[in-house]
Design a protein around this motif. Structure first.
Motif, PDB file in Angstrom:
ATOM      1  N   LEU A 206       0.864  -1.323  -0.014  1.00  0.00           N
ATOM      2  CA  LEU A 206       0.069   0.103  -0.080  1.00  0.00           C
ATOM      3  C   LEU A 206       0.819   1.245  -0.046  1.00  0.00           C
ATOM      4  CD1 LEU A 206      -2.986  -1.366   2.738  1.00  0.00           C
ATOM      5  CD2 LEU A 206      -3.296   0.145   0.539  1.00  0.00           C
ATOM      6  N   GLN A 207       2.069   1.308   0.651  1.00  0.00           N
ATOM      7  CA  GLN A 207       2.823   2.882   1.109  1.00  0.00           C
ATOM      8  C   GLN A 207       3.629   2.700  -0.394  1.00  0.00           C
ATOM      9  OE1 GLN A 207       5.795   2.484   4.064  1.00  0.00           O
ATOM     10  NE2 GLN A 207       3.926   1.925   6.208  1.00  0.00           N
ATOM     11  N   LEU A 208       4.051   1.467  -0.494  1.00  0.00           N
ATOM     12  CA  LEU A 208       4.676   1.451  -2.411  1.00  0.00           C
ATOM     13  C   LEU A 208       4.099   2.016  -3.340  1.00  0.00           C
ATOM     14  CD1 LEU A 208       7.148   0.608  -2.931  1.00  0.00           C
ATOM     15  CD2 LEU A 208       6.348  -1.625  -4.368  1.00  0.00           C
ATOM     16  N   ASP A 209       2.604   1.732  -3.372  1.00  0.00           N
ATOM     17  CA  ASP A 209       1.630   2.193  -4.324  1.00  0.00           C
ATOM     18  C   ASP A 209       2.081   4.067  -4.165  1.00  0.00           C
ATOM     19  OD1 ASP A 209       1.105  -0.205  -5.624  1.00  0.00           O
ATOM     20  OD2 ASP A 209      -0.643  -0.671  -5.185  1.00  0.00           O
ATOM     21  N   GLN A 210       1.662   3.775  -3.068  1.00  0.00           N
ATOM     22  CA  GLN A 210       1.010   6.040  -2.733  1.00  0.00           C
ATOM     23  C   GLN A 210       2.475   6.071  -2.979  1.00  0.00           C
ATOM     24  OE1 GLN A 210      -0.047   5.862   1.329  1.00  0.00           O
ATOM     25  NE2 GLN A 210      -1.191   6.866   0.771  1.00  0.00           N
ATOM     26  N   LEU A 211       3.237   5.955  -2.386  1.00  0.00           N
ATOM     27  CA  LEU A 211       4.344   6.631  -2.888  1.00  0.00           C
ATOM     28  C   LEU A 211       4.573   6.482  -4.469  1.00  0.00           C
ATOM     29  CD1 LEU A 211       7.544   5.428  -0.835  1.00  0.00           C
ATOM     30  CD2 LEU A 211       6.630   6.958  -0.491  1.00  0.00           C
ATOM     31  N   LEU A 212       4.392   5.352  -5.227  1.00  0.00           N
ATOM     32  CA  LEU A 212       4.250   5.339  -6.893  1.00  0.00           C
ATOM     33  C   LEU A 212       4.002   6.728  -7.058  1.00  0.00           C
ATOM     34  CD1 LEU A 212       5.029   1.398  -7.000  1.00  0.00           C
ATOM     35  CD2 LEU A 212       6.717   3.081  -7.763  1.00  0.00           C
ATOM     36  N   LYS A 213       2.237   6.195  -6.965  1.00  0.00           N
ATOM     37  CA  LYS A 213       2.012   7.351  -7.342  1.00  0.00           C
ATOM     38  C   LYS A 213       2.170   9.206  -6.714  1.00  0.00           C
ATOM     39  CE  LYS A 213      -3.107   5.804  -6.672  1.00  0.00           C
ATOM     40  NZ  LYS A 213      -3.934   6.056  -5.594  1.00  0.00           N
ATOM     41  N   GLN A 214       2.557   9.060  -5.486  1.00  0.00           N
ATOM     42  CA  GLN A 214       3.117  10.949  -5.037  1.00  0.00           C
ATOM     43  C   GLN A 214       4.378  10.861  -6.827  1.00  0.00           C
ATOM     44  OE1 GLN A 214       4.945  11.782  -1.650  1.00  0.00           O
ATOM     45  NE2 GLN A 214       2.640  10.434  -0.987  1.00  0.00           N
ATOM     46  N   LYS A 215       5.205   9.657  -6.601  1.00  0.00           N
ATOM     47  CA  LYS A 215       6.289   9.993  -7.070  1.00  0.00           C
ATOM     48  C   LYS A 215       6.173  11.173  -8.890  1.00  0.00           C
ATOM     49  CE  LYS A 215       9.738   7.560  -9.663  1.00  0.00           C
ATOM     50  NZ  LYS A 215      11.159   6.541  -9.955  1.00  0.00           N
ATOM     51  N   GLU A 216       5.352   9.718  -9.135  1.00  0.00           N
ATOM     52  CA  GLU A 216       4.158  10.157 -10.783  1.00  0.00           C
ATOM     53  C   GLU A 216       4.009  11.861 -10.068  1.00  0.00           C
ATOM     54  OE1 GLU A 216       0.679   8.675 -13.545  1.00  0.00           O
ATOM     55  OE2 GLU A 216       0.984   7.693 -12.007  1.00  0.00           O
ATOM     56  N   SER A 217       3.079  12.644  -9.246  1.00  0.00           N
ATOM     57  CA  SER A 217       2.340  13.629  -9.388  1.00  0.00           C
ATOM     58  C   SER A 217       3.243  14.394  -9.276  1.00  0.00           C
ATOM     59  CB  SER A 217       1.818  13.404  -8.370  1.00  0.00           C
ATOM     60  OG  SER A 217       1.687  14.436  -7.614  1.00  0.00           O
ATOM     61  N   ILE A 218       4.786  14.338  -8.563  1.00  0.00           N
ATOM     62  CA  ILE A 218       5.648  15.000  -8.569  1.00  0.00           C
ATOM     63  C   ILE A 218       6.402  15.050  -9.736  1.00  0.00           C
ATOM     64  CG2 ILE A 218       7.772  15.517  -7.732  1.00  0.00           C
ATOM     65  CD1 ILE A 218       6.999  14.067  -4.472  1.00  0.00           C
ATOM     66  N   GLU A 219       6.370  14.755 -10.201  1.00  0.00           N
ATOM     67  CA  GLU A 219       6.975  14.686 -11.492  1.00  0.00           C
ATOM     68  C   GLU A 219       6.571  15.193 -12.923  1.00  0.00           C
ATOM     69  OE1 GLU A 219       9.782  10.824 -11.960  1.00  0.00           O
ATOM     70  OE2 GLU A 219       7.579  10.431 -13.402  1.00  0.00           O
ATOM     71  N   LYS A 220       4.965  15.369 -12.922  1.00  0.00           N
ATOM     72  CA  LYS A 220       4.511  15.584 -13.629  1.00  0.00           C
ATOM     73  C   LYS A 220       3.661  17.461 -13.354  1.00  0.00           C
ATOM     74  CE  LYS A 220      -0.302  14.835 -15.263  1.00  0.00           C
ATOM     75  NZ  LYS A 220      -1.777  14.513 -14.219  1.00  0.00           N
TER      76      LYS A 220
END
Lengths: 528, 268
Positions: free
Chosen positions: A240-254
């Motif tokens: 769950l944490q990993l998914d969240q971090l990946l989402k965050q990463k995507e959002s920051i990259e965007k």
């Protein structure tokens, strides 16, 4: 014979001669441009400026509330959202209505025009040290102050609402999850009870213990199933944490890729270092105080001490901001730097979680293999136990998080958790910042002189005639027998003088007209 | 000492400096219609007749001396005065040079011929009618005694241009003109031709070979280097005996209070 005219070395006397001969080329543009600069400087409407300072408090308070649960925004994201919201047409129209700006700004015909003027007149500059400076420029100092006040208030209030909404959203999410897991827990409890009821006879402890020992479950099936359940639960949380971090990463990259679209000005004004240091101290103390208030009463001596210290520093900051010196410098975009920093941090976290996930997967698989080797009845029992343990663990975890979220919400309700704090309220200055009359006049005169010198040099450069006999003999190849002075008849002399007089009169008329224009404008302004 | 006296002293000092500066060879000269000009009925710009003590007349004297110095060993019978373009001061220079030689050559007769049949101007400087003149002499065969006007008794004579004719160049190239010229040379000691400009028309070029000396007038701040070079090349092409250049309309723009004392010339 040579066709090239000889080069003549000019002396100071020659330069003087040129300057006096071509003086009108110099005087006319200088007088005209100086007069125009004068007219511009004294007829341009005065512009006043109102300034407000807002301190951005970092996200330390908020983090435990929604960490790992709600969609987590960074300070910069929130700031951006708030600014966009503050500058939205609907909000600005409300400001126009509230302040009766349509009546107070009669020159602008419609509301939309006033909204556009407000948008163009507001400048937002983030400063190092978590400070945002908001400036509003306009022709009326009071209107400037009021508009900025309205905007700043909206900004600060909106920041509180954003916090509140986020926390509320987090709590609601936790509650919905609690309901799901409560149901699952109840189901698994029910299934386990039923299983125990039907298989009590078969599941004598001794036989089962014996079987466990033979197939490699030392310590009993309950302990091992619990451990398996623990590992599986940990694995689920980790994913769950990993998914969240990946989402965050995507959002920051965007966000990083679209950073230029952010409305925050790229020009950063450097704050006074002392003010910056004081602001940082306040932020640090505020964070400390907020953390303390989670488990301490407001009357706690440490809380009181911190509050006193914050008040002292606030006082110093106000004194300092009164004598603040504005200085324009260019710095890297702090938003981008912050985002990049956060992205790097997330990448490190993702790597660590992935490694942990790998290890846990191996362990879980090993335990699963062991459970698979149990007889069917035992296998069923182990499975039910594991489900029960997992559901129970997640349920407990969610209960804890809900408790924390509610604490944070209470903290926010008590206004201790605000992230944008107004340090300097909008100022009211009677001294206009524009037009800078002296500068315009100096620039006008300088431009006139430059144009004059340019004309003079141009004309002189194009003129290939001889002023004196110097170089003439060399050019023609025969001696210059005499230099006859210029002779003018009385009529020619009068004509020449008349031309000069006409030039002076025309210039005088131009200057007088400019002055009259300035005076008329001034009188009209006073009448208004 | 009261303020009035101080002002009057300052005023006197400035006037004195201004007068001194106005005597400089490069200062502006205002040709006033003085008594002599009125008596002679000439344009005040002929300073060698009207104001021969002026610094301008002094510069013309220098010009005469320089011309003469080149003709110590050879006879000087004819002088052609031309310029690159129109309006550069040929006629004023010719009139002044003729006047000066007439004054200088006591007992000798100096003739100024207006050869610019297109835009004649000599007659107006001397207050004369432009007809009959040179064109009538050549075309109608009039005698010089009928057309030449005496300006200074037994010294300065003027031959106006006469009626305008279509192609003066052809007239100067004719044998009749040579005959007229021979007659004039026989009857006058020095003949000065006020010729048209050399670049726009060829008249000056045709006349040039018949002159002992050619002077090119250059107007300060007006005649461009390229035109000077072109005029010089044309004169050489026409085999003119170019003896020198006269720079006219020289003017010093530096105010008198800034001019150095050492530059002053006191001739008055």
């Amino acid at each position: 014979m040579s066709q090239i005219p000889p080069s003549i070395t000019l002396t100071i006397r020659d330069f003087l001669d040129i300057a006096f001969r071509r003086k009108w080329f110099f005087i006319v543009p200088t007088v005209i441009l100086s007069s125009l600069a004068f007219a511009y400087a004294y007829t341009k409407p005065a512009v006043y400026k109102s300034t407000a300072l807002i301190v951005v408090e970092e996200e330390k308070i908020r983090t435990p509330v929604v960490a790992g649960l709600a969609e987590q925004n960074s300070v910069l994201n929130t700031l951006n959202t708030l600014l966009q919201k503050m500058m939205s047409i609907s909000e600005l129209e409300k400001v126009v209505d509230e302040l009766y700006l349509q009546k107070r700004m009669p020159k602008i015909e419609d509301k939309e025009g006033i909204v556009n003027v407000i948008k163009n007149s507001l400048q937002i500059s983030p400063k190092p040290g978590g400070v945002i400076e908001m400036n509003y420029e306009g022709p009326d100092p009071l209107v400037c102050k009021e508009i900025l006040e309205a905007l700043v208030n909206r900004f600060v209030n909106a920041s509180l609402k954003v916090e509140d909404t986020q926390t509320q959203r987090g709590i609601e999410f936790i509650k919905s999850q609690i309901d799901i897991y409560r149901k699952r827990l109840e189901d698994s409890e029910k299934a386990l009870a039923e299983f125990k009821k039907t298989n009590t006879k078969d599941l004598s402890l001794q036989t089962t213990e014996a079987i466990r020992d033979t197939i490699g479950f030392p310590g009993g099936v309950n302990i091992n199933v619990s451990r398996l359940a623990g590992f599986e639960m940990e694995l689920i949380n980790l994913r769950l944490q990993l998914d969240q971090l990946l989402k965050q990463k995507e959002s920051i990259e965007k966000q990083l890729s679209s950073e230029e679209k952010v409305i925050i000005s790229q020009t950063v004004k450097s704050a006074d270092p002392v003010t910056r240091e004081l602001s940082n101290q306040i932020v640090a103390l505020q964070v400390k105080l907020n953390s303390l208030l989670v488990d301490s009463s407001p009357d706690h001596p440490e809380v009181l001490r911190l509050e006193k210290k914050i008040n002292n520093i606030n006082g110093m900051l106000e004194k300092r901001s009164a004598q603040r010196v504005e200085e324009e410098t260019y710095a890297l975009n702090p938003v981008r730097i912050e985002l990049q920093k956060r992205l790097n941090q997330i990448n490190v976290e993702i790597d660590a979680l992935k490694t942990k996930e790998k290890t846990l997967s191996i362990i879980t698989e090993k335990f699963n293999e062991k459970v698979e080797r149990l007889p069917d009845q035992e296998k069923e029992y182990a499975k039910l136990m594991r489900d029960y343990n997992i559901n129970n663990g997640i349920y407990q975890n969610l209960q804890n998080k809900l408790e924390m979220a509610q604490i944070t919400q209470r903290l926010e309700d008590s206004e201790e958790g605000i992230r944008f704090k107004l340090v300097d309220p909008p100022t009211y200055s009677k001294k206009p910042i524009k037009p800078k009359r002296k500068r315009i006049l100096v620039l006008g005169i300088a431009a006139g002189i430059m144009v004059g010198i340019g004309c003079l040099i141009g004309v002189e450069y194009m003129d290939k005639s001889f002023r004196t006999e110097k170089g003439l003999a060399q050019l023609v190849g025969v001696p210059v027998l005499s230099s006859i002075p210029n002779m003018l008849s009385e009529q020619e002399d009068q004509l020449r003088r008349a031309k000069k007089r006409l030039t002076v009169i025309l210039l005088g008329v131009f200057v007088t007209m400019t002055m009259i224009f300035v005076i008329i404008k001034f009188v009209l302004k006073i009448k208004k | 000492m009261n303020m009035k006296k101080i002002f009057s002293k300052v005023k006197d000092f400035l006037k004195k400096k201004k007068d001194e500066a106005s005597n400089r060879h490069d200062s502006l000269y205002i040709a006033k219609n003085n008594k002599q000009a009125k008596e002679l009925g000439v344009d005040p710009k002929i300073v060698c007749l009207t104001d021969h003590n002026s610094h301008v007349a002094e510069q013309y004297r220098l010009l005469r001396t320089n011309i003469q110095s080149q003709f110590k060993d050879k006879p000087l019978k004819t002088i052609l005065i031309t310029s690159a373009l129109r309006g550069e001061g040929k006629t004023t220079t010719s009139a002044n040079v003729a006047s000066l030689f007439a004054r200088h050559y006591e007992g000798k007769r100096v003739l100024l011929v207006d050869c610019d049949l297109r835009r004649p101007a000599v007659h107006s400087l001397f207050g004369l009618e432009h007809t009959p003149g040179l064109s009538e002499m050549i075309r109608d065969g009039l005698d010089y005694k009928e057309v030449v006007k005496e300006k200074l008794k037994d010294r300065l004579y003027i031959l106006p241009s006469g009626k305008y004719i279509e192609n003066p160049g052809e007239l100067f190239d004719s044998s009749t003109f040579l005959e007229v010229l021979r007659k004039l040379k026989d009857n006058f000691d020095l003949i000065i031709f006020d010729a048209p400009p050399i670049i726009p028309v060829s008249d000056a070029g045709i006349l040039a070979p018949y002159s002992d000396a050619t002077l090119m007038v250059v107007k300060a701040r007006v005649t461009q280097s390229s035109d000077i070079i072109k005029a010089r090349d044309l004169l050489i092409e026409f085999r003119a005996k170019l003896v020198g250049v006269v720079l006219v309309c020289v003017e010093n723009y530096i105010p008198f209070y800034l001019q150095r004392y050492s530059y002053m010339y006191k001739y008055v």
